[in-house]
Scaffold this active site. Sequence first.
Site, PDB file in Angstrom:
ATOM      1  N   HIS A   1      -3.003   6.885   1.659  1.00  0.00           N
ATOM      2  CA  HIS A   1      -3.423   5.567   1.189  1.00  0.00           C
ATOM      3  C   HIS A   1      -4.856   5.341   1.637  1.00  0.00           C
ATOM      4  CE1 HIS A   1      -4.101   1.404   0.647  1.00  0.00           C
ATOM      5  NE2 HIS A   1      -3.989   1.117   1.929  1.00  0.00           N
TER       6      HIS A   1
ATOM      7  N   ASN B   1     -10.207  -0.344  -1.050  1.00  0.00           N
ATOM      8  CA  ASN B   1      -8.753  -0.318  -0.864  1.00  0.00           C
ATOM      9  C   ASN B   1      -8.101  -0.950  -2.086  1.00  0.00           C
ATOM     10  OD1 ASN B   1      -6.082  -0.852  -0.164  1.00  0.00           O
ATOM     11  ND2 ASN B   1      -6.560  -1.394   1.953  1.00  0.00           N
TER      12      ASN B   1
ATOM     13  N   CYS C   1       0.799  -1.226   0.000  1.00  0.00           N
ATOM     14  CA  CYS C   1       0.000   0.000   0.000  1.00  0.00           C
ATOM     15  C   CYS C   1       0.830   1.275   0.000  1.00  0.00           C
ATOM     16  CB  CYS C   1      -0.945   0.000   1.193  1.00  0.00           C
ATOM     17  SG  CYS C   1      -1.937  -1.507   1.330  1.00  0.00           S
TER      18      CYS C   1
END
Length: 316
Positions: A242, A272, A114
């Site tokens: 993120h 995500n 990430c």
Amino acid sequence: MHQGSRITAVGHYQPARILTNEDLAGMVDTSDEWIRSRVGIRTRRIAGPDEPVDELAGHAAAKALASAGLTPADVDLVVVATSTAIDRSPNTAARVAARLGIPGPAALDLNVVCAGFTHALATADHAVRAGSASRALVVGADKMSEVVDWTDRTTCVLVGDGAGAAVVEACAPGEEPGIGPVLWGSVPEMGNAVRIEGTPPRFAQEGQSVYRWATTRLPAIARQACERSGLEPADLAAVVLHQANLRIVEPLAAKIGAVNAVVARDVVESGNTSAASIPLALSKLAERGEITTGDPALLFGFGGNLSYAGQVVRCP
């Protein structure tokens, strides 16, 4: 050698299929209310079996190049951040270069999950500053739907697929750098808190540990990233974290103290998307006119390995 580099264009791509919370409620024991209250996500995009991660990356990269008014022949470095590559070799960057017809670039993948895009952006910035590259294509792309257990309601509700890209070029003589110094690091002793492991590989995490780390340790680090560029959080026009989940993004952004900034919340619609989340969110902010050329924006990635990387950039 160059004094600095800057982002001259961005682009993004998402698959057509939208997976709603209601759809997930028909697959696992969950509900729209449960998902929204815990992670703040409403929808996510899911790629089909015939859409490999390098295709997602290629679409985003092509859009960024077109926005910059460049051709594939103008690029001499391709850096792709991904943790869902098809093969160990050829890597995703080489596959993207082949798809776009980029002749003879340096092509490398970075797997920092990430936090991958901000690591990749720093890598490209360093290469351009050193004179090792003149124009770089930096891509964050992940197909998280391939590495999630669709019977595990704690993880399958989180993820989505997508890609975002940025063109990085040298600054003109006398121009201020458009990509600030990176602040990066990791907490290797906690590396298993976010992982993609096993055969077939599956995404797993220790959600509470990640939440505590992100909301207690990272705000000060993010503020330090601002300081490295000579700015205070109040000077920022945008904060692009993120997009882990909304329950991390909102408190982390608040604790950074960027009181005048628009905060990217693309996770609500996209889920995500791992390494794709920051460039995807940045590109959408630009597309909607919520940021303008020259605006200072904090990009801050964090996640797998418990790695982090952040820098202040001037928006394209």
